[in-house]
Motif scaffolding. Structure first.
Motif, PDB file in Angstrom:
ATOM      1  N   ASP A  14       0.830  -1.206   0.000  1.00  9.86           N
ATOM      2  CA  ASP A  14       0.000   0.000   0.000  1.00  9.86           C
ATOM      3  C   ASP A  14       0.863   1.256   0.000  1.00  9.86           C
ATOM      4  O   ASP A  14       0.560   2.230  -0.703  1.00  9.86           O
ATOM      5  N   ASP A  15       1.938   1.246   0.788  1.00  8.06           N
ATOM      6  CA  ASP A  15       2.836   2.402   0.824  1.00  8.06           C
ATOM      7  C   ASP A  15       3.501   2.606  -0.534  1.00  8.06           C
ATOM      8  O   ASP A  15       3.657   3.734  -1.006  1.00  8.06           O
ATOM      9  N   GLU A  18       1.137   4.165  -3.019  1.00  9.71           N
ATOM     10  CA  GLU A  18       0.949   5.591  -2.741  1.00  9.71           C
ATOM     11  C   GLU A  18       2.131   6.415  -3.261  1.00  9.71           C
ATOM     12  O   GLU A  18       1.955   7.513  -3.783  1.00  9.71           O
ATOM     13  N   SER A  19       3.336   5.879  -3.133  1.00 10.46           N
ATOM     14  CA  SER A  19       4.512   6.574  -3.658  1.00 10.46           C
ATOM     15  C   SER A  19       4.462   6.656  -5.178  1.00 10.46           C
ATOM     16  O   SER A  19       4.802   7.689  -5.779  1.00 10.46           O
ATOM     17  N   LYS A  21       1.752   6.662  -7.029  1.00 12.17           N
ATOM     18  CA  LYS A  21       0.709   7.639  -7.366  1.00 12.17           C
ATOM     19  C   LYS A  21       1.236   9.056  -7.232  1.00 12.17           C
ATOM     20  O   LYS A  21       0.970   9.920  -8.085  1.00 12.17           O
ATOM     21  N   LEU A  22       2.019   9.321  -6.190  1.00  9.20           N
ATOM     22  CA  LEU A  22       2.584  10.657  -6.011  1.00  9.20           C
ATOM     23  C   LEU A  22       3.571  10.978  -7.134  1.00  9.20           C
ATOM     24  O   LEU A  22       3.551  12.083  -7.697  1.00  9.20           O
ATOM     25  N   LYS A  52      -4.301   3.124 -11.209  1.00  4.20           N
ATOM     26  CA  LYS A  52      -4.263   4.191 -10.204  1.00  4.20           C
ATOM     27  C   LYS A  52      -3.361   5.344 -10.652  1.00  4.20           C
ATOM     28  O   LYS A  52      -3.117   6.275  -9.898  1.00  4.20           O
ATOM     29  N   ARG A 334       8.274   9.653   0.053  1.00  4.93           N
ATOM     30  CA  ARG A 334       7.393  10.641  -0.572  1.00  4.93           C
ATOM     31  C   ARG A 334       7.887  12.063  -0.341  1.00  4.93           C
ATOM     32  O   ARG A 334       7.731  12.924  -1.212  1.00  4.93           O
TER      33      ARG A 334
END
Length: 353
Positions: A14-15, A18-19, A21-22, A52, A334
């Motif tokens: 999950d982490d 998210e990275s 996506k950023l 995503k 991030r």
């Protein structure tokens, strides 16, 4: 100038997503990952991230043809390309020396360059045509076909190279570019660019049109010392895969790494950190404040003709995973992605990509 980041996919999934996506939101060109048994599977990870994200490209940097059969690399790349709507690419390599040793493979005996040329032909042919008949020294097929078809008209297939000169020349002659890992001096990158140009000219190609990538151990943050310590903790792990010729082009005496590499081989990354001097770590990484990182990149890397920066971003979580070391003050993954976007990318605006 293209900016990408390359991960060791060892974070919680999950982490990691998210990275990614950023990085997509911030305009990074690509997200790459090492296709190695030591880490989580990049193909599954990137498939999960595909819907995503909108623009960021995905692929292995690199996938070892000694461990993954090239027709399967082509199949996976084509499938990923469809999933991402045409955002896949592929970087092929001989493999991490340390990982190959754990498989009982002596890389010297694998005829790495001949094998690489054959593997490139297999991947290129299957991606372009969907079928192959070929009788090579390492790979043979009789009418092999696949329904895995890419969306892009031509999926980029690049080579990873470190030793040279023939590997760099081969990349210039045959592939869509080269990702050169773990060099930090202008001399090393001029050597790469000059040899890629020799290969390109031999094939009647324009070397400037190729992806000339610098794959570098990287850490940045407002606390210069903390960022440099993060890079220092990983230098021994990465340097263990550097051939002697490459170390010398980076102004490093291989003898400086003997004890460090031995510690890595024993799984003592924490001990390797203790043995790695800050001065040696500075020679084998790009780390510090954003201003320090931009200056080293300009003076030692992009000035040699590199057009793509591939940042192996190191943070405290990655260091802890590999060594158990707790390093305070290190910016997170991030946070570093944002710092690269806000304070490093602008320093290279307008430079050719």
């Amino acid at each position: 100038m293209r900016f990408s980041y390359v991960m060791l996919p060892d974070y919680p999934l999950d982490d990691t997503i998210e990275s990614i996506k950023l990085a997509d939101e911030l305009g990074f060109y690509a997200c790459y990952a090492a296709d190695e048994t030591w880490h989580k599977d990049l193909w599954l990870l990137f498939a999960a991230a595909a819907d995503k994200t909108k623009n960021i490209r995905f692929g292995p940097s690199l996938s070892a043809v000694t461990l993954r059969e090239p027709s399967l690399i082509a199949q996976a790349t084509a499938t990923l390309d469809e999933l991402t709507g045409g955002r896949a690419e592929c970087v092929l390599g001989s493999g991490n020396f340390g990982l190959l040793a754990q498989y009982g493979i002596d890389w010297v005996k694998t005829k790495p360059l001949t094998r690489m040329k054959e593997a490139h032909h297999v991947v290129r042919t299957l991606l372009d045509e969907g079928a192959i008949t070929y009788d090579g020294e390492f790979y043979s097929y009789s009418g092999l076909f696949t329904f895995a078809r890419p969306v892009q008209e031509r999926v980029p297939v690049k080579l990873g190279a470190m030793r040279g000169p023939k590997s760099f020349q081969t990349a210039g002659e045959l592939s869509d570019g080269v990702h050169h890992a773990l060099s930090y001096t202008r001399r090393a990158y001029e050597y790469m660019v000059d040899n890629v140009r020799i290969g390109a000219e031999r094939a009647g190609r324009d070397a400037a049109s190729l992806d000339l990538g610098a794959w570098i151990v990287f850490a940045t943050g407002p606390d210069s010392r903390a960022a440099k310590d993060a890079a220092r903790a990983m230098v021994g792990l990465y340097a263990s895969s550097m051939p002697v010729e490459q170390l010398e082009r980076n102004d490093v005496d291989p003898a400086e790494l003997t004890d460090i590499i031995a510690a890595v081989g024993e799984g003592r990354v924490d001990r390797a950190f203790e043995l790695t001097s800050p001065e040696l770590a500075d020679r084998l990484s790009v780390a510090g404040t954003p201003e320090e990182c931009a200056e080293k990149i300009k003076s030692q890397i992009t000035s040699a003709g590199v057009n793509h920066l591939i940042l192996a971003i190191t943070d405290a979580a990655l260091v802890k995973a590999f060594s158990g070391l707790e390093l305070p003050g290190v910016a997170t993954m991030r946070e570093q992605l944002r710092l690269v976007h806000d304070e490093i990318m602008p320093a290279f605006a307008g430079q050719p990509a």
